[in-house]
Design a protein around this motif. Sequence first.
Motif, PDB file in Angstrom:
ATOM      1  N   LEU A 214       0.523 -36.068  -8.243  1.00 19.12           N
ATOM      2  CA  LEU A 214      -0.002 -34.741  -8.583  1.00 19.12           C
ATOM      3  C   LEU A 214       1.036 -33.649  -8.338  1.00 19.12           C
ATOM      4  CD1 LEU A 214      -3.667 -34.979  -7.276  1.00 19.12           C
ATOM      5  CD2 LEU A 214      -2.836 -35.164  -9.617  1.00 19.12           C
ATOM      6  N   LEU A 215       1.817 -33.795  -7.269  1.00 15.83           N
ATOM      7  CA  LEU A 215       2.885 -32.836  -7.002  1.00 15.83           C
ATOM      8  C   LEU A 215       3.934 -32.874  -8.116  1.00 15.83           C
ATOM      9  CD1 LEU A 215       3.972 -30.815  -4.866  1.00 15.83           C
ATOM     10  CD2 LEU A 215       5.293 -32.722  -3.945  1.00 15.83           C
ATOM     11  N   ALA A 216       4.268 -34.068  -8.580  1.00 13.55           N
ATOM     12  CA  ALA A 216       5.214 -34.189  -9.694  1.00 13.55           C
ATOM     13  C   ALA A 216       4.651 -33.562 -10.956  1.00 13.55           C
ATOM     14  CB  ALA A 216       5.548 -35.661  -9.926  1.00 13.55           C
ATOM     15  N   LEU A 217       3.370 -33.708 -11.175  1.00 10.56           N
ATOM     16  CA  LEU A 217       2.732 -33.132 -12.355  1.00 10.56           C
ATOM     17  C   LEU A 217       2.754 -31.607 -12.305  1.00 10.56           C
ATOM     18  CD1 LEU A 217       1.245 -34.146 -14.876  1.00 10.56           C
ATOM     19  CD2 LEU A 217      -0.886 -33.841 -13.632  1.00 10.56           C
ATOM     20  N   VAL A 218       2.613 -31.039 -11.117  1.00  8.18           N
ATOM     21  CA  VAL A 218       2.617 -29.579 -10.973  1.00  8.18           C
ATOM     22  C   VAL A 218       4.039 -29.025 -11.021  1.00  8.18           C
ATOM     23  CG1 VAL A 218       2.129 -27.724  -9.333  1.00  8.18           C
ATOM     24  CG2 VAL A 218       0.437 -29.513  -9.736  1.00  8.18           C
ATOM     25  N   LEU A 219       4.994 -29.743 -10.432  1.00  8.45           N
ATOM     26  CA  LEU A 219       6.360 -29.230 -10.341  1.00  8.45           C
ATOM     27  C   LEU A 219       7.190 -29.465 -11.601  1.00  8.45           C
ATOM     28  CD1 LEU A 219       7.390 -30.081  -6.681  1.00  8.45           C
ATOM     29  CD2 LEU A 219       6.657 -27.901  -7.635  1.00  8.45           C
ATOM     30  N   ALA A 220       6.776 -30.346 -12.491  1.00 11.32           N
ATOM     31  CA  ALA A 220       7.571 -30.647 -13.686  1.00 11.32           C
ATOM     32  C   ALA A 220       7.813 -29.415 -14.553  1.00 11.32           C
ATOM     33  CB  ALA A 220       6.914 -31.766 -14.477  1.00 11.32           C
ATOM     34  N   PRO A 221       6.804 -28.590 -14.838  1.00 11.17           N
ATOM     35  CA  PRO A 221       7.097 -27.381 -15.639  1.00 11.17           C
ATOM     36  C   PRO A 221       8.015 -26.393 -14.921  1.00 11.17           C
ATOM     37  CG  PRO A 221       4.745 -27.839 -15.632  1.00 11.17           C
ATOM     38  CD  PRO A 221       5.367 -28.752 -14.638  1.00 11.17           C
ATOM     39  N   LEU A 222       7.909 -26.317 -13.603  1.00 12.55           N
ATOM     40  CA  LEU A 222       8.794 -25.419 -12.859  1.00 12.55           C
ATOM     41  C   LEU A 222      10.240 -25.884 -12.920  1.00 12.55           C
ATOM     42  CD1 LEU A 222       6.557 -24.730  -9.737  1.00 12.55           C
ATOM     43  CD2 LEU A 222       6.999 -23.223 -11.669  1.00 12.55           C
ATOM     44  N   VAL A 223      10.454 -27.179 -12.794  1.00  9.61           N
ATOM     45  CA  VAL A 223      11.811 -27.738 -12.896  1.00  9.61           C
ATOM     46  C   VAL A 223      12.358 -27.500 -14.299  1.00  9.61           C
ATOM     47  CG1 VAL A 223      13.135 -29.892 -12.847  1.00  9.61           C
ATOM     48  CG2 VAL A 223      11.452 -29.422 -11.065  1.00  9.61           C
ATOM     49  N   TRP A 224      11.514 -27.651 -15.317  1.00  2.00           N
ATOM     50  CA  TRP A 224      11.947 -27.416 -16.687  1.00  2.00           C
ATOM     51  C   TRP A 224      12.359 -25.954 -16.869  1.00  2.00           C
ATOM     52  CZ3 TRP A 224      10.144 -24.403 -20.769  1.00  2.00           C
ATOM     53  CH2 TRP A 224      10.703 -24.689 -22.011  1.00  2.00           C
ATOM     54  N   LEU A 225      11.589 -25.026 -16.299  1.00  2.00           N
ATOM     55  CA  LEU A 225      11.931 -23.608 -16.420  1.00  2.00           C
ATOM     56  C   LEU A 225      13.227 -23.267 -15.692  1.00  2.00           C
ATOM     57  CD1 LEU A 225       8.485 -21.817 -16.052  1.00  2.00           C
ATOM     58  CD2 LEU A 225       9.983 -21.843 -18.046  1.00  2.00           C
ATOM     59  N   ILE A 226      13.457 -23.902 -14.561  1.00  2.88           N
ATOM     60  CA  ILE A 226      14.698 -23.648 -13.821  1.00  2.88           C
ATOM     61  C   ILE A 226      15.892 -24.233 -14.564  1.00  2.88           C
ATOM     62  CG2 ILE A 226      15.936 -24.234 -11.694  1.00  2.88           C
ATOM     63  CD1 ILE A 226      13.204 -23.993 -10.257  1.00  2.88           C
ATOM     64  N   ALA A 227      15.721 -25.386 -15.214  1.00  5.34           N
ATOM     65  CA  ALA A 227      16.826 -26.046 -15.906  1.00  5.34           C
ATOM     66  C   ALA A 227      17.121 -25.431 -17.271  1.00  5.34           C
ATOM     67  CB  ALA A 227      16.513 -27.530 -16.072  1.00  5.34           C
ATOM     68  N   LEU A 228      16.205 -24.672 -17.828  1.00  5.99           N
ATOM     69  CA  LEU A 228      16.373 -24.126 -19.179  1.00  5.99           C
ATOM     70  C   LEU A 228      17.622 -23.253 -19.333  1.00  5.99           C
ATOM     71  CD1 LEU A 228      15.088 -24.078 -21.968  1.00  5.99           C
ATOM     72  CD2 LEU A 228      13.789 -22.094 -21.251  1.00  5.99           C
ATOM     73  N   PRO A 229      17.913 -22.327 -18.438  1.00  7.46           N
ATOM     74  CA  PRO A 229      19.140 -21.531 -18.615  1.00  7.46           C
ATOM     75  C   PRO A 229      20.405 -22.384 -18.594  1.00  7.46           C
ATOM     76  CG  PRO A 229      17.729 -20.521 -16.965  1.00  7.46           C
ATOM     77  CD  PRO A 229      17.128 -21.839 -17.303  1.00  7.46           C
ATOM     78  N   PHE A 230      20.433 -23.424 -17.770  1.00  7.23           N
ATOM     79  CA  PHE A 230      21.609 -24.293 -17.718  1.00  7.23           C
ATOM     80  C   PHE A 230      21.779 -25.058 -19.021  1.00  7.23           C
ATOM     81  CE2 PHE A 230      20.304 -23.836 -13.245  1.00  7.23           C
ATOM     82  CZ  PHE A 230      21.449 -23.227 -12.766  1.00  7.23           C
ATOM     83  N   ARG A 231      20.683 -25.465 -19.629  1.00  6.80           N
ATOM     84  CA  ARG A 231      20.757 -26.151 -20.919  1.00  6.80           C
ATOM     85  C   ARG A 231      21.258 -25.204 -21.998  1.00  6.80           C
ATOM     86  NH1 ARG A 231      15.444 -29.552 -22.042  1.00  6.80           N
ATOM     87  NH2 ARG A 231      16.742 -30.192 -23.773  1.00  6.80           N
ATOM     88  N   LEU A 232      20.788 -23.960 -21.967  1.00  2.87           N
ATOM     89  CA  LEU A 232      21.251 -22.972 -22.945  1.00  2.87           C
ATOM     90  C   LEU A 232      22.742 -22.688 -22.779  1.00  2.87           C
ATOM     91  CD1 LEU A 232      18.274 -20.462 -22.927  1.00  2.87           C
ATOM     92  CD2 LEU A 232      18.888 -22.067 -24.725  1.00  2.87           C
ATOM     93  N   VAL A 233      23.215 -22.597 -21.558  1.00  2.00           N
ATOM     94  CA  VAL A 233      24.647 -22.398 -21.309  1.00  2.00           C
ATOM     95  C   VAL A 233      25.428 -23.605 -21.816  1.00  2.00           C
ATOM     96  CG1 VAL A 233      26.385 -22.239 -19.478  1.00  2.00           C
ATOM     97  CG2 VAL A 233      24.374 -20.787 -19.410  1.00  2.00           C
ATOM     98  N   GLY A 234      24.901 -24.795 -21.625  1.00  2.00           N
ATOM     99  CA  GLY A 234      25.573 -25.995 -22.110  1.00  2.00           C
ATOM    100  C   GLY A 234      25.688 -26.017 -23.622  1.00  2.00           C
ATOM    101  N   VAL A 235      24.638 -25.586 -24.302  1.00  2.00           N
ATOM    102  CA  VAL A 235      24.685 -25.520 -25.769  1.00  2.00           C
ATOM    103  C   VAL A 235      25.719 -24.494 -26.219  1.00  2.00           C
ATOM    104  CG1 VAL A 235      23.360 -24.830 -27.799  1.00  2.00           C
ATOM    105  CG2 VAL A 235      22.347 -26.363 -26.124  1.00  2.00           C
ATOM    106  N   CYS A 236      25.756 -23.356 -25.561  1.00  2.00           N
ATOM    107  CA  CYS A 236      26.717 -22.306 -25.932  1.00  2.00           C
ATOM    108  C   CYS A 236      28.157 -22.755 -25.677  1.00  2.00           C
ATOM    109  CB  CYS A 236      26.431 -21.029 -25.158  1.00  2.00           C
ATOM    110  SG  CYS A 236      24.896 -20.245 -25.655  1.00  2.00           S
ATOM    111  N   VAL A 237      28.392 -23.407 -24.565  1.00  2.00           N
ATOM    112  CA  VAL A 237      29.742 -23.896 -24.267  1.00  2.00           C
ATOM    113  C   VAL A 237      30.156 -24.964 -25.271  1.00  2.00           C
ATOM    114  CG1 VAL A 237      31.107 -25.176 -22.566  1.00  2.00           C
ATOM    115  CG2 VAL A 237      29.695 -23.272 -21.841  1.00  2.00           C
ATOM    116  N   GLY A 238      29.245 -25.868 -25.614  1.00  2.00           N
ATOM    117  CA  GLY A 238      29.547 -26.890 -26.614  1.00  2.00           C
ATOM    118  C   GLY A 238      29.860 -26.289 -27.970  1.00  2.00           C
ATOM    119  N   ALA A 239      29.102 -25.268 -28.361  1.00  2.00           N
ATOM    120  CA  ALA A 239      29.354 -24.601 -29.635  1.00  2.00           C
ATOM    121  C   ALA A 239      30.693 -23.872 -29.616  1.00  2.00           C
ATOM    122  CB  ALA A 239      28.228 -23.628 -29.948  1.00  2.00           C
ATOM    123  N   THR A 240      31.035 -23.281 -28.483  1.00  2.00           N
ATOM    124  CA  THR A 240      32.323 -22.594 -28.371  1.00  2.00           C
ATOM    125  C   THR A 240      33.474 -23.573 -28.502  1.00  2.00           C
ATOM    126  OG1 THR A 240      31.309 -20.936 -26.933  1.00  2.00           O
ATOM    127  CG2 THR A 240      33.708 -21.097 -26.894  1.00  2.00           C
TER     128      THR A 240
END
Length: 69
Positions: free
Chosen positions: A22-48
């Motif tokens: 249940l803790l994993a089920l609750v924390l999964a969206p929070l982890v996704w939200l925290i990781a989202l900016p890093f994924r966006l930076v990775g896409v931008c760096v790859g495109a550059t």
Amino acid sequence: MKVIGIFFLWCLLLVVCWPVALLALVLAPLVWLIALPFRLVGVCVGATFAFIKALLFLPARLLGGPAKA
């Protein structure tokens, strides 16, 4: 296929240790939200890097170098 595997692993975790599941089920969206900016930076760096590579290989493409598939 990957989602089904994750679901079955979560069901197994639910049977073995339901508070952690249940803790994993609750924390999964929070982890996704925290990781989202890093994924966006990775896409931008790859495109550059792709853009820089295209600029560096442009003279060879214009001069008719060997085509790569």
